[in-house]
Scaffold this active site. Structure first.
Site: not given
Length: 560
Positions: A68, A390, A520, A523
């Site tokens: 990506s 976002a 957080r 990932g």
């Protein structure tokens, strides 16, 4: 598992695909990613998993080779499930175990145990079938071959190379195949272009042009596959002029100073853009074209941009769809009328101003943890569910029951009178369901939907950007040895471990007007991410830096 199958797995894994020493990988929100030089074993094993998944579901599965928006030396692999979405979370632990099996013998043992536990029919009537795709990274060809060998190490499994694709194209193809539809790349282009033309034809004459603004759209292709595919698609769109810069055919480096991730985070013009583009409507794709953001270059900007991010795309789509539903709601006497439930889904990264705006519109707003798999699952609960991050990744989901109602309604229209707003609204919603990629976020289909709606409303990019004004924000990351030490709850907005960290964050946040902050675990990287908002940019920056130091103190690591 019979002897033939064991022998095939043992020979193929022993020969070329031993797990690299000292490397541990995990299936994150976007599959496996890392330096391309160490991924062959991982990708081979994902091929095995995809074939088993195909046998279990008796469906076509997809494998996409991409990293990506990561740098060009990285690569990755992800699985597309039968509905075109992400791999079932139930299978993620098996993916981790399989990728990290230290020897061929242990790999075979894992496969054998999992096959028995999940009752996977290795000798089923229908053989496994997996579609393969890759983006333009130089490492993609060799890794795709590793995936093919992994798939075909399961007896009878078939791997079909679909070529160089955007990630959303591969997901779309998997979904289409499993719905019994045509699923070639040309079919993808034709569905998008025909739906786009249908929507453009339904625009009232008085709104068929922007308010004095050029119809031209300038797109940054991130030096990736998206720009290449957009050039093909643009030839089918007679009513839209698109200039593509930073295509993979150009000399630039993938995702280096270009692309949606760079533009959204840095709020700076990508390479190839500048003052000459002042006032133009511009958009940016990421490396595999599953993210999209818009922007404009202000006069005398010194490189800074006016960003129109995923939150504003969600708001635009919600406004348009709500308007079409309102035309239908006015005619509640329609026989068998299906009153659609519309919902929007965001993560904690959504700017607080966008959430307030959506709630003021009277829309149902939900929050999930970060990650498309969570957003997609929640959005699927509605007749029409819209989700966006976002960063520009998102889509619109239509329930099968509502699509059937729209099809029945529009079929009746084709043989009767047409022209009322109710009739046009039904036609528009059905066309949107075909234009938008319902498998996964798709920068190309999203871009076309944005363009249609701006034409429909007669809005320039500047009018769109004025829907609301974002609160200033800042994102940072803190390097950590073990990101799993941070455990969150309430859609990742509250830290429950380590103890005391959330209280410290709350105390710091309370010092700032309109302050909001959360942390957080990433990932995909060994970092803890920090997000902060406040009434001024200086305050947001200060809050983010202070909270980053708190994370450093509680976890004993250094920020970056």
């Amino acid at each position: 598992m019979n002897e033939e199958q064991q022998s095939l797995l043992l020979n193929s894994s022993s020969r070329r695909f031993l797990s690299p020493q000292g490397v541990k990988v995990s299936y994150g929100t976007a599959g496996f990613r890392g330096d391309a030089s160490i991924l062959a074993s991982t990708v081979y094993r994902v091929g095995i998993l995809a074939a088993l998944r195909s046998l279990k579901t008796q469906s076509v599965i997809g494998i996409m080779i991409t990293a990506s928006h990561n740098k060009v030396s990285d690569n990755g692999v992800k699985i597309a499930d039968p509905n075109g979405g992400m791999l079932s979370q139930h299978w993620e632990p098996f993916a981790d175990a399989l990728a990290n099996a230290p020897s061929p013998q242990q790999l075979i043992q894992l496969v054998n145990e999992f096959v028995e536990k999940e009752m996977i029919p290795l000798d089923g009537v229908r053989p496994a079938e997996v579609l393969l795709g890759r983006d333009t990274r130089p490492s993609g060809d060799a890794l795709l071959e590793a995936a093919r060998l992994g798939v075909t190490s399961i007896v009878g499994a078939v791997a079909t190379d679909m070529g160089i694709l955007t990630t959303p194209q591969l997901h779309w193809m998997v979904r289409a195949r499993n719905k019994g539809m045509k699923a070639s790349e040309q079919d993808y282009f034709e569905q998008l272009s025909s739906s786009f033309r249908c929507l453009m034809d339904l625009i009232p004459t008085e709104k068929s042009k922007f308010n004095g603004m050029d119809d031209k759209l300038v797109v940054d292709g991130a030096n990736g596959v998206g720009g290449l595919k957009l050039k093909v698609l643009e030839k089918l769109l007679s009513v839209l002029v698109i200039e593509v810069r930073n295509s993979s055919e150009d000399d630039g480096v993938l995702n280096d100073g270009v692309g949606a991730d760079y533009v959204q985070k840095e709020k700076f013009v990508p390479r190839g853009f500048g003052s000459k583009d002042a006032g133009m409507r511009c958009a940016s794709l990421d490396g595999d074209a599953d993210r999209l953001v818009y922007f404009s270059v202000p006069p005398e900007s010194s490189g800074m941009i006016d960003l129109v991010d995923g939150d504003k795309m969600l708001s635009l789509f919600a406004l348009f769809i709500r308007e079409q539903l309102s035309f239908l709601d006015e005619k509640e006497d329609i026989k068998n009328y299906h009153q659609a439930r519309l919902g929007v889904v965001q993560t904690a990264y959504a700017n607080g101003a966008s959430t307030n705006y959506l709630k003021q519109l009277g829309l149902e707003v939900n929050f999930t943890p970060t990650g498309v798999k969570y957003l997609h699952e929640k959005a699927a609960e509605y007749d029409i569910g819209i989700y966006f991050e976002a960063n520009g990744h998102g889509t619109v989901l239509f329930s099968e029951s509502f699509i059937r109602w729209l099809e029945a309604r529009t079929n009746k229209l084709s043989s009767g009178s047409q022209g009322s707003e109710v009739e046009k609204a039904a036609l528009r919603l059905l066309a949107v369901s075909k234009l938008i990629n319902q498998a996964v976020g798709d920068a190309l289909s999203g871009l076309l939907l944005v363009e249609v709606i701006l034409h429909q409303m007669g809005w320039s990019i500047h009018r769109w950007n004025e829907l609301y004004h974002d609160l200033p924000s800042r994102q940072l990351k803190v390097k950590v040895a073990d990101r799993t030490a941070v455990i969150t709850a309430n859609a990742e907005t509250v830290v429950v471990s380590p103890p005391g960290l959330q209280d410290a964050i709350n105390a710091e946040t309370a010092k700032y007007p309109q302050g909001r902050c959360f942390v957080r675990p990433s990932g995909t990287e060994d970092v803890v991410r920090v997000y902060a908002e406040a009434s001024t940019q200086e305050a947001a920056d200060t809050l983010a830096n202070c909270v980053a130091k708190l994370v450093d103190q509680f976890l004993g690591c250094s920020s970056s």
